[in-house]
Enzyme design. Structure first.
Site, PDB file in Angstrom:
ATOM      1  N   TYR A  48       0.835  -1.214   0.000  1.00 22.96           N
ATOM      2  CA  TYR A  48       0.000   0.000   0.000  1.00 22.96           C
ATOM      3  C   TYR A  48       0.870   1.265   0.000  1.00 22.96           C
ATOM      4  O   TYR A  48       0.642   2.192  -0.774  1.00 22.96           O
ATOM      5  CB  TYR A  48      -0.912  -0.033   1.234  1.00 22.96           C
ATOM      6  CG  TYR A  48      -1.902   1.096   1.335  1.00 22.96           C
ATOM      7  CD1 TYR A  48      -3.060   1.108   0.557  1.00 22.96           C
ATOM      8  CD2 TYR A  48      -1.698   2.155   2.217  1.00 22.96           C
ATOM      9  CE1 TYR A  48      -3.981   2.145   0.659  1.00 22.96           C
ATOM     10  CE2 TYR A  48      -2.612   3.187   2.334  1.00 22.96           C
ATOM     11  CZ  TYR A  48      -3.753   3.185   1.550  1.00 22.96           C
ATOM     12  OH  TYR A  48      -4.666   4.218   1.659  1.00 22.96           O
TER      13      TYR A  48
ATOM     14  N   LYS B 204       1.163   4.191  -2.894  1.00 23.95           N
ATOM     15  CA  LYS B 204       0.838   5.603  -2.647  1.00 23.95           C
ATOM     16  C   LYS B 204       2.055   6.494  -2.881  1.00 23.95           C
ATOM     17  O   LYS B 204       1.911   7.637  -3.334  1.00 23.95           O
ATOM     18  CB  LYS B 204       0.280   5.772  -1.227  1.00 23.95           C
ATOM     19  CG  LYS B 204      -1.064   5.056  -1.011  1.00 23.95           C
ATOM     20  CD  LYS B 204      -2.146   5.554  -1.954  1.00 23.95           C
ATOM     21  CE  LYS B 204      -3.522   5.004  -1.634  1.00 23.95           C
ATOM     22  NZ  LYS B 204      -4.574   5.505  -2.518  1.00 23.95           N
TER      23      LYS B 204
HETATM   24  P1  NAP Z   1     -13.250   2.533   0.909  1.00 27.24           P
HETATM   25  O1  NAP Z   1     -14.314   2.954   1.854  1.00 27.24           O
HETATM   26  O2  NAP Z   1     -12.735   1.139   0.952  1.00 27.24           O
HETATM   27  O3  NAP Z   1     -13.694   2.921  -0.581  1.00 27.24           O
HETATM   28  C1  NAP Z   1     -12.883   2.636  -1.691  1.00 27.24           C
HETATM   29  C2  NAP Z   1     -13.754   2.558  -2.910  1.00 27.24           C
HETATM   30  O4  NAP Z   1     -12.928   2.190  -4.040  1.00 27.24           O
HETATM   31  C3  NAP Z   1     -14.816   1.474  -2.776  1.00 27.24           C
HETATM   32  O5  NAP Z   1     -16.048   1.950  -3.263  1.00 27.24           O
HETATM   33  C4  NAP Z   1     -14.275   0.369  -3.648  1.00 27.24           C
HETATM   34  O6  NAP Z   1     -15.245  -0.486  -4.191  1.00 27.24           O
HETATM   35  C5  NAP Z   1     -13.601   1.164  -4.747  1.00 27.24           C
HETATM   36  N1  NAP Z   1     -12.716   0.332  -5.532  1.00 27.24           N
HETATM   37  C6  NAP Z   1     -11.904  -0.671  -5.102  1.00 27.24           C
HETATM   38  N2  NAP Z   1     -11.281  -1.257  -6.139  1.00 27.24           N
HETATM   39  C7  NAP Z   1     -11.705  -0.621  -7.259  1.00 27.24           C
HETATM   40  C8  NAP Z   1     -11.444  -0.783  -8.644  1.00 27.24           C
HETATM   41  N3  NAP Z   1     -10.606  -1.734  -9.097  1.00 27.24           N
HETATM   42  N4  NAP Z   1     -12.062   0.038  -9.525  1.00 27.24           N
HETATM   43  C9  NAP Z   1     -12.927   1.000  -9.101  1.00 27.24           C
HETATM   44  N5  NAP Z   1     -13.225   1.186  -7.801  1.00 27.24           N
HETATM   45  C10 NAP Z   1     -12.623   0.395  -6.879  1.00 27.24           C
HETATM   46  O7  NAP Z   1     -11.946   3.446   1.105  1.00 27.24           O
HETATM   47  P2  NAP Z   1     -11.783   4.956   1.577  1.00 27.24           P
HETATM   48  O8  NAP Z   1     -11.303   4.937   2.967  1.00 27.24           O
HETATM   49  O9  NAP Z   1     -12.950   5.769   1.202  1.00 27.24           O
HETATM   50  O10 NAP Z   1     -10.519   5.346   0.676  1.00 27.24           O
HETATM   51  C11 NAP Z   1     -10.604   6.137  -0.505  1.00 27.24           C
HETATM   52  C12 NAP Z   1      -9.185   6.502  -0.930  1.00 27.24           C
HETATM   53  O11 NAP Z   1      -8.525   7.191   0.135  1.00 27.24           O
HETATM   54  C13 NAP Z   1      -8.323   5.274  -1.246  1.00 27.24           C
HETATM   55  O12 NAP Z   1      -7.466   5.566  -2.331  1.00 27.24           O
HETATM   56  C14 NAP Z   1      -7.498   5.108   0.012  1.00 27.24           C
HETATM   57  O13 NAP Z   1      -6.291   4.444  -0.226  1.00 27.24           O
HETATM   58  C15 NAP Z   1      -7.301   6.559   0.417  1.00 27.24           C
HETATM   59  N6  NAP Z   1      -6.962   6.744   1.825  1.00 27.24           N
HETATM   60  C16 NAP Z   1      -7.836   6.369   2.804  1.00 27.24           C
HETATM   61  C17 NAP Z   1      -7.465   6.576   4.138  1.00 27.24           C
HETATM   62  C18 NAP Z   1      -8.350   6.196   5.281  1.00 27.24           C
HETATM   63  O14 NAP Z   1      -7.909   6.361   6.433  1.00 27.24           O
HETATM   64  N7  NAP Z   1      -9.568   5.758   5.064  1.00 27.24           N
HETATM   65  C19 NAP Z   1      -6.221   7.123   4.449  1.00 27.24           C
HETATM   66  C20 NAP Z   1      -5.368   7.481   3.423  1.00 27.24           C
HETATM   67  C21 NAP Z   1      -5.753   7.296   2.112  1.00 27.24           C
HETATM   68  P3  NAP Z   1     -15.781  -1.748  -3.311  1.00 27.24           P
HETATM   69  O15 NAP Z   1     -16.955  -1.221  -2.602  1.00 27.24           O
HETATM   70  O16 NAP Z   1     -16.064  -2.802  -4.313  1.00 27.24           O
HETATM   71  O17 NAP Z   1     -14.673  -2.146  -2.402  1.00 27.24           O
END
Ligand code: NAP
Length: 246
Positions: free
Chosen positions: A154, A158
């Protein structure tokens, strides 16, 4: 001065839940025409689009597949017009210590988080370059800057997104396309809900502002970078982490 995105067309990947959905909601609230693209079935994405309202549409697309990306962009442009703002938000985790990390878990994370950004950016950038205008915002992570035990895949993905952002910003600047990254810290979404309570408490102690971030904290940074207020900012990484990394 309030942010006005009236008439701008926005595509958010991974937009059916979590941070992506909130980005869609906030940008739609500022007047943008929003498309949510996600890998889940279209009815589920449509439910999120309906919740956002304001004419938001749902598109199913797996960002790991270049043909899905092309098809999704065509659909959005037919329905809403040329894309002004691309938010590469789709991301996954498959955590584990390096010694035990499988090839499959390494590849899955790099495929979605980094190749997915490449795939979608390549399709959308072409039109933006022709129109000599556009914004691309890539959702990275603070662990792409600091590293994090248990997240070799991961954090590498990133860190790759950050390098990609800076390179594409340099390539597209002369065409009026601005490319930035937002690096969230610990944000309360489904992605982080899996963490045990003890790990959450330890993490909280590392956050000077004393709370986890919400999806809205990240969405606000994206809103700003998508707006005319950010017209002299490109190639930057905006860290949204309550002061955890400074
Ligand atoms: P999340 O709730 O897991 O949502 C991620 C979304 O991406 C889900 O709807 C997922 O679909 C979709 N996805 C996964 N694989 C995909 C693909 N191949 N094609 C299209 N869509 C896809 O995550 P989040 O926390 O909102 O995170 C959003 C972004 O922020 C990510 O890039 C994550 O790495 C980044 N981020 C998050 C955090 C945190 O603390 N939450 C911190 C730093 C960075 P499904 O529903 O099928 O899984």
């Amino acid at each position: 001065m309030s942010i006005d995105l009236s008439g701008r067309v926005v595509l958010v990947t991974g937009g059916s839940r979590g941070i992506g959905k909130e980005i869609g909601r906030r940008l739609a609230g500022a007047g943008a025409k929003v498309a949510l693209a996600d890998v889940v079935d279209e009815a589920q994405i449509q439910a999120s689009a309906d919740e956002i309202g304001r004419g938001a549409i749902a598109v199913s697309a797996n960002v790991t597949d270049p043909e899905h990306c092309s098809a999704a962009v065509s659909r959005v442009e037919e329905a809403l017009g040329p894309i002004d703002v691309l938010v590469n938000n789709a991301g996954i985790t498959r955590d584990g210590l390096l010694i035990r990390m499988s090839d499959a878990d390494w590849s899955a994370v790099l495929d979605v988080n980094l190749k997915g950004v490449f795939n979608m950016t390549k399709v959308v950038a072409r039109g933006m370059m022709k129109r000599r205008a556009g914004r691309i915002v890539n959702i990275a992570s603070v662990v792409g800057i600091t590293g994090n035990a248990g997240q070799a895949n991961y954090s590498a993905s990133k860190a790759g997104v950050i390098g990609f952002t800076k390179t594409v910003a340099k390539e597209l600047a002369s065409r009026g396309v601005l490319v930035n990254a937002v690096a969230p810290g610990f944000i309360d979404t489904d992605m982080t809900k899996a963490l045990p309570e003890s790990a959450r408490e330890t993490l909280l102690k590392l956050i000077p502002l004393g709370r986890l971030g919400g999806p809205g904290d990240v969405a606000n940074a994206v809103l700003f970078l998508s707006s005319d207020l950010a017209s002299y900012i490109t190639g930057q990484v905006v860290v949204v982490d309550g002061g955890m990394v400074m």
